[in-house]
Design an enzyme around this catalytic site. Structure first.
Site, PDB file in Angstrom:
ATOM      1  N   ASP A 116     -22.105  53.931  13.429  1.00 50.82           N
ATOM      2  CA  ASP A 116     -22.884  54.152  14.655  1.00 50.82           C
ATOM      3  C   ASP A 116     -23.446  52.845  15.197  1.00 50.82           C
ATOM      4  O   ASP A 116     -24.014  52.827  16.293  1.00 50.82           O
ATOM      5  CB  ASP A 116     -24.020  55.153  14.401  1.00 50.82           C
ATOM      6  CG  ASP A 116     -24.906  54.748  13.243  1.00 50.82           C
ATOM      7  OD1 ASP A 116     -24.377  54.559  12.134  1.00 50.82           O
ATOM      8  OD2 ASP A 116     -26.126  54.606  13.434  1.00 50.82           O
ATOM      9  N   ASN A 117     -23.299  51.775  14.444  1.00 48.57           N
ATOM     10  CA  ASN A 117     -23.759  50.472  14.920  1.00 48.57           C
ATOM     11  C   ASN A 117     -22.593  49.540  15.215  1.00 48.57           C
ATOM     12  O   ASN A 117     -22.750  48.320  15.228  1.00 48.57           O
ATOM     13  CB  ASN A 117     -24.688  49.832  13.887  1.00 48.57           C
ATOM     14  CG  ASN A 117     -25.996  50.598  13.762  1.00 48.57           C
ATOM     15  OD1 ASN A 117     -26.450  51.228  14.715  1.00 48.57           O
ATOM     16  ND2 ASN A 117     -26.601  50.564  12.590  1.00 48.57           N
TER      17      ASN A 117
ATOM     18  N   ASP B  28     -27.648  46.462  17.446  1.00 44.35           N
ATOM     19  CA  ASP B  28     -28.587  46.897  16.415  1.00 44.35           C
ATOM     20  C   ASP B  28     -29.059  45.754  15.522  1.00 44.35           C
ATOM     21  O   ASP B  28     -28.463  45.474  14.490  1.00 44.35           O
ATOM     22  CB  ASP B  28     -28.011  48.044  15.571  1.00 44.35           C
ATOM     23  CG  ASP B  28     -29.131  48.856  14.943  1.00 44.35           C
ATOM     24  OD1 ASP B  28     -30.116  48.235  14.475  1.00 44.35           O
ATOM     25  OD2 ASP B  28     -29.055  50.088  14.941  1.00 44.35           O
TER      26      ASP B  28
END
Ligand code: AMP
Ligand code: MG
Length: 462
Positions: free
Chosen positions: A241-242, A251
């Site tokens: 997700d990063n 992030d």
């Protein structure tokens, strides 16, 4: 203020939750990035007068705020639902640099907040501002920081109450590997196809279908990670997700630039097993890309054939990365000779060398590089072979910065800000905006941490 055209908000409703930010008590400026504002075709004066917008107290005209849904593998474990838990996409600004996301981070709870409060402490806001802007000045693709404000509210964190902040983040987009994963895991092939079309239109218009997008993301991520490696940057939380589809660094939680070089270096307090150590980053990038490929399989027709095709494409990553890393390390020593480059890294690891200052010394005053290592005999042998290879000084000058954001300096700026003094933050930012030369003003920021100043752990930006 912004010229919004919100293409993500036009995607189907299951891609997000439309909602506004939660207002804060008393917004005040920490920083407005006037240079970035001008690059985006925005009027800094106008933005300056709108602190309430950057705190989430007022939606600017044309905004359609929404929290994006995604999922992801965190430290290798599957999280079926993540999403913007403390952020909102205000909209997409279309300016001279093209289309960019304008996102508030720390803007209040959303349906994806899980146990979190949806807020950000001032420290992580300052960290992301400093480090993302430094990354940009270092020439690395990254999300940017347009603004930082304080909220006049406190947030409760492990160490007690802390002042709250909101960061305004600019990104080519916030589409992540995890955005594809969430729809794949829900077997929502229509959404997956819609997301694919959207991502291709936005980031890889020349890409042909899912494999085309995969190839594109592999290329930009190979280049990105090679650049991180060449600066001693450790992302710290390379969860799926990063990882962006755009190829921008995103992030800045437990990230850090290494000072004393060691390939197994880890800073993140939550990375117990060293999964995201410096040397593992290329392999982790490939692991994440394999998750992207897996998520795209339902769009690739016959399953067995799709797996074969995707595997063949993924097999190309090591080659792509090697080309990128060869370019980076070759420029750093001014000689495209990987054996020579890797031997220097070995010597540096054994000799407790400061990563940045060793390469910089080699660039500006080569004889002094030996002072950076404790194993000088071994260094001398290497040095004469390097000299004999006639290194390209120009390439080295462009590859080896004088300055990186050193952890203890970032920490000092954060601690001062917690005490209400933003001068160290501004001074550090100003210095990092020009990392390519030694100046009198940046001298303090070029000094490695003394043993008692060393930051050994970094924390997630919550
Ligand atoms: P990160 O580790 O920063 O990539 O965040 C992982 C997930 O946790 C994302 O879905 C975030 O939105 C969520 N998250 C992190 N901090 C908070 C917070 N303070 N409040 C709500 N959600 C959060
Ligand atoms: Mg994240």
């Amino acid at each position: 203020m912004f010229a919004f055209d919100n293409s993500y908000a036009r995607l189907p409703e299951r891609f997000y939750t439309k909602m506004g930010p939660a207002p804060v008590a008393s917004p005040a400026w920490v920083a407005l990035n006037e240079g970035l504002a001008r690059d985006l075709g925005l009027d800094p004066e106008g933005l300056r007068g709108a602190v309430d917008v950057f705190a989430g107290n007022r939606a600017p005209e044309g905004a359609e705020p929404l929290a994006q849904l995604y999922a992801g593998h965190q430290f290798g474990g599957w999280s079926p639902q993540l999403g913007d838990g403390r952020a909102l996409l205000l909209g997409e600004h279309v300016g001279p640099t093209g289309r960019v996301d304008v996102q508030l981070k720390g803007s209040g709870p959303t349906p994806y907040s899980r146990m979190g409060d949806g807020r950000a402490a001032l420290g992580p806001v300052i960290r992301e501002y400093i480090v993302s802007e430094a990354m940009h000045a270092l020439g690395v693709p990254t999300t940017r920081a347009l603004a930082a404000v304080t909220t006049g509210e406190t947030v409760l964190r492990q160490d007690g109450p802390l002042p709250g902040g909101v960061l305004t983040r600019i990104a080519a987009s916030h589409i992540r590997v995890g955005t594809f994963q969430v729809f794949a895991s829900r077997q929502d092939t229509d959404a997956l196809q819609t997301l694919l079309d959207h991502a291709i239109a936005r980031h890889a218009p020349e890409a042909d279908g899912p494999l085309g997008l995969l190839r594109h993301v592999m290329g930009v991520q190979a280049d990105l990670v090679a650049q991180w490696m060449g600066l001693g940057f450790i992302h710290g939380v390379m969860n799926t997700d990063n990882m962006t589809i755009s190829g921008e660094t995103i992030d800045y939680g437990p990230c850090a630039f290494m000072e004393v070089y060691h390939p197994e270096m880890v800073f993140s307090s939550i990375d117990q097993f060293g999964r995201y150590a410096w040397k593992n980053q290329p392999d982790i990038a490939l692991w994440n890309l394999a998750q992207l490929a897996t998520a795209l399989l339902p769009l690739m027709g016959d399953r067995a054939q799709a797996v074969e095709d995707a595997t063949e494409v993924l097999d190309g990553f090591r080659g792509l990365y090697t080309v990128a890393w060869t370019r980076v390390l070759g420029a750093k020593i001014g000689v495209v000779d990987m054996a020579l480059g890797h031997e220097l890294l070995d010597i540096m690891a054994e000799g407790q060398a400061d990563f940045t200052n060793t390469f910089r010394a080699l660039t500006v005053a080569p004889e002094t590089a030996r002072d950076q290592v404790t194993n000088q005999d071994r260094f001398d042998g290497w040095f004469s072979r390097w000299r004999a290879a006639a290194p390209d000084q120009g390439a080295m000058t462009r590859a080896n910065p004088a300055l990186i954001p050193r952890n203890h300096q970032v920490e000092a700026a954060i601690q001062a800000a917690y005490g209400g003094d933003f001068a160290p933050f501004h001074a550090l930012n100003a210095a990092l905006a020009d990392p390519w030369q030694e100046t009198e003003t940046n001298a303090p920021y070029r000094r490695p941490a003394a043993p008692d100043e060393r930051v050994t752990h970094t924390f997630c930006g919550t």
